[in-house]
Design an enzyme around this catalytic site. Sequence first.
Site, PDB file in Angstrom:
ATOM      1  N   THR A  26       0.858  -1.183   0.000  1.00  0.00           N
ATOM      2  CA  THR A  26       0.000   0.000   0.000  1.00  0.00           C
ATOM      3  C   THR A  26       0.891   1.228   0.000  1.00  0.00           C
ATOM      4  OG1 THR A  26      -1.411   1.356   1.442  1.00  0.00           O
ATOM      5  CG2 THR A  26      -0.171  -0.378   2.496  1.00  0.00           C
ATOM      6  N   THR A  80      -0.232   4.440   1.004  1.00  0.00           N
ATOM      7  CA  THR A  80      -0.561   5.304   2.131  1.00  0.00           C
ATOM      8  C   THR A  80       0.148   4.890   3.413  1.00  0.00           C
ATOM      9  OG1 THR A  80      -2.729   5.870   1.210  1.00  0.00           O
ATOM     10  CG2 THR A  80      -2.446   6.169   3.582  1.00  0.00           C
ATOM     11  N   CYS A 120      -1.700   4.912  -5.548  1.00  0.00           N
ATOM     12  CA  CYS A 120      -2.514   4.099  -4.645  1.00  0.00           C
ATOM     13  C   CYS A 120      -2.597   2.747  -5.326  1.00  0.00           C
ATOM     14  CB  CYS A 120      -3.907   4.705  -4.459  1.00  0.00           C
ATOM     15  SG  CYS A 120      -5.029   3.616  -3.562  1.00  0.00           S
ATOM     16  N   THR A 121      -2.404   1.694  -4.574  1.00  0.00           N
ATOM     17  CA  THR A 121      -2.260   0.381  -5.204  1.00  0.00           C
ATOM     18  C   THR A 121      -3.544  -0.142  -5.837  1.00  0.00           C
ATOM     19  OG1 THR A 121      -2.511  -0.604  -2.995  1.00  0.00           O
ATOM     20  CG2 THR A 121      -0.268  -0.353  -3.832  1.00  0.00           C
TER      21      THR A 121
END
Length: 231
Positions: free
Chosen positions: A83, A85, A196-197
Amino acid sequence: MKTIGLLGGMSWESTQTYYRLLNEGVKGRLGGLHSAKLVLFSVDFAEIEALQHKGDWPATADILSDAALSLQRAGADFLVIGTNTMHKVAPEIEQAIEIPLLHIADATAQVLKNDGINRVGLLGTRFTMEQAFYRDRLEAAGIDVLTPDEIQRDEVHRVIYEELCLGEIKPDSRDIYLDIVSSLSERGAQAVILGCTEIGLLIKQADTGVPLYDTTEIHAAQAVELALHHP
């Protein structure tokens, strides 16, 4: 082959993409029946998301550090956090473990520099777009970072949490994202980072003439390289 420690579940929609890419990458390099050696710890994203939006980052750091330690004990040779974030708490996680961490922003910056890109647009959660933890890593590599305006950031963030993390892919949201990509290009971005993944589930390179850099693909490819690298 080194064993990859994959800290996932944020969301599991993107973690399954990581799992596929890591295995495809190893098979592509070694052929035959080869696949990636990895251990996976998948957290309950509802707990993480609630803490994110409360701003309780220390609590998220504790949860993910414990998970990272579990991966280390399970035999992981290095750690991949699946991720963008949650790289906000990467320093705390690194302090908790003894194995190396492959940072997603550093991996992305390396590819951008190799391609001669020095001015990019950044899409991601509001945390990734607005806070310094991610941009600073890119800017330290000499890359200028542009983000969407406030209304656009609201839409990007909303689609991630209310749609993509739930596996919902909507054509209207794709159009919104592509308009934002175009606006970043018009402001001078040479390329746009899908930071963002989950975003790679929504928009693809075939959708736009603006070069896109999918951080999930980049991160997974560098993890494969590290797993197969023999000093």
